[in-house]
Design a protein around this motif. Sequence first.
Motif, mmCIF file in Angstrom:
data_model
loop_
_atom_site.group_PDB
_atom_site.id
_atom_site.type_symbol
_atom_site.label_atom_id
_atom_site.label_comp_id
_atom_site.label_asym_id
_atom_site.label_seq_id
_atom_site.Cartn_x
_atom_site.Cartn_y
_atom_site.Cartn_z
ATOM 1 N N THR A 1 34.821 36.257 40.830
ATOM 2 C CA THR A 1 34.762 36.200 39.374
ATOM 3 C C THR A 1 35.440 34.924 38.906
ATOM 4 O OG1 THR A 1 34.873 38.611 39.201
ATOM 5 C CG2 THR A 1 35.462 37.354 37.239
ATOM 6 N N PHE B 1 37.006 32.803 35.668
ATOM 7 C CA PHE B 1 37.600 33.199 34.397
ATOM 8 C C PHE B 1 38.219 32.000 33.703
ATOM 9 C CE2 PHE B 1 41.255 33.197 37.119
ATOM 10 C CZ PHE B 1 42.313 32.838 36.303
ATOM 11 N N LEU C 1 40.247 36.960 27.864
ATOM 12 C CA LEU C 1 39.685 36.175 28.961
ATOM 13 C C LEU C 1 38.171 36.169 28.865
ATOM 14 C CD1 LEU C 1 41.690 37.627 31.989
ATOM 15 C CD2 LEU C 1 42.145 35.505 30.745
ATOM 16 N N GLU C 2 37.570 35.072 29.281
ATOM 17 C CA GLU C 2 36.129 35.035 29.519
ATOM 18 C C GLU C 2 35.976 35.198 31.022
ATOM 19 O OE1 GLU C 2 33.322 31.399 29.926
ATOM 20 O OE2 GLU C 2 33.318 31.995 27.811
ATOM 21 N N LEU C 3 35.266 36.228 31.421
ATOM 22 C CA LEU C 3 35.060 36.517 32.832
ATOM 23 C C LEU C 3 33.603 36.296 33.181
ATOM 24 C CD1 LEU C 3 37.037 39.878 32.900
ATOM 25 C CD2 LEU C 3 37.881 37.645 33.627
ATOM 26 N N ARG C 4 33.367 35.629 34.301
ATOM 27 C CA ARG C 4 32.003 35.387 34.760
ATOM 28 C C ARG C 4 31.863 35.877 36.197
ATOM 29 N NH1 ARG C 4 28.839 31.291 32.030
ATOM 30 N NH2 ARG C 4 29.865 30.814 30.063
ATOM 31 N N LEU D 1 35.022 43.626 37.614
ATOM 32 C CA LEU D 1 36.002 43.010 36.713
ATOM 33 C C LEU D 1 37.217 43.918 36.545
ATOM 34 C CD1 LEU D 1 33.518 41.714 34.005
ATOM 35 C CD2 LEU D 1 34.402 40.492 36.006
ATOM 36 N N GLN E 1 39.312 43.959 39.904
ATOM 37 C CA GLN E 1 40.005 42.702 40.180
ATOM 38 C C GLN E 1 41.190 42.491 39.244
ATOM 39 O OE1 GLN E 1 36.675 39.935 40.126
ATOM 40 N NE2 GLN E 1 36.719 39.831 42.357
ATOM 41 N N LEU E 2 41.020 42.763 37.960
ATOM 42 C CA LEU E 2 42.129 42.572 37.025
ATOM 43 C C LEU E 2 43.244 43.582 37.270
ATOM 44 C CD1 LEU E 2 40.202 41.632 33.791
ATOM 45 C CD2 LEU E 2 41.630 40.149 35.193
#
Length: 124
Positions: free
Chosen positions: A24, A26, A38-41, A50, A53-54
């Motif tokens: 990911t 971010f 956050l912007e998550l990709r 997501l 992982q966070l």
Amino acid sequence: MRPATGGFPPDRIYDHVRSYPAQTGFRRLAEGAACTVLELRPHTGRRHQLRVQLAWIGHPIEGDPLFCKSSAGSTGVSTDGRTCLHARRLTFSHPTTGERLTLITEPDDGFWEPYDGSMPVVVD
């Protein structure tokens, strides 16, 4: 997102846990006194990627019923039962025509509740 509180040792191997590679990208968009936007990709498409992982690094998504166990969220801010995760942009191929479609929608006002109802200061 909240400051990490220990978390898991990065050098530990958990053989009993079935895991799959997940990546990911971010970037930090904004931060307030208690939360960060956050912007998550996601570059892979794993289930709960997501969220897992966070939470793994000690920064669960506010209001997440599975990974953020506090009733008021990890920051103590009430989210009224809402998970503070929003898919702003989705791109996919139409199942029949194959045409690439991109759908974009901004979060509603309720998303910004942890920031007193308004978008926080944007980080450069």
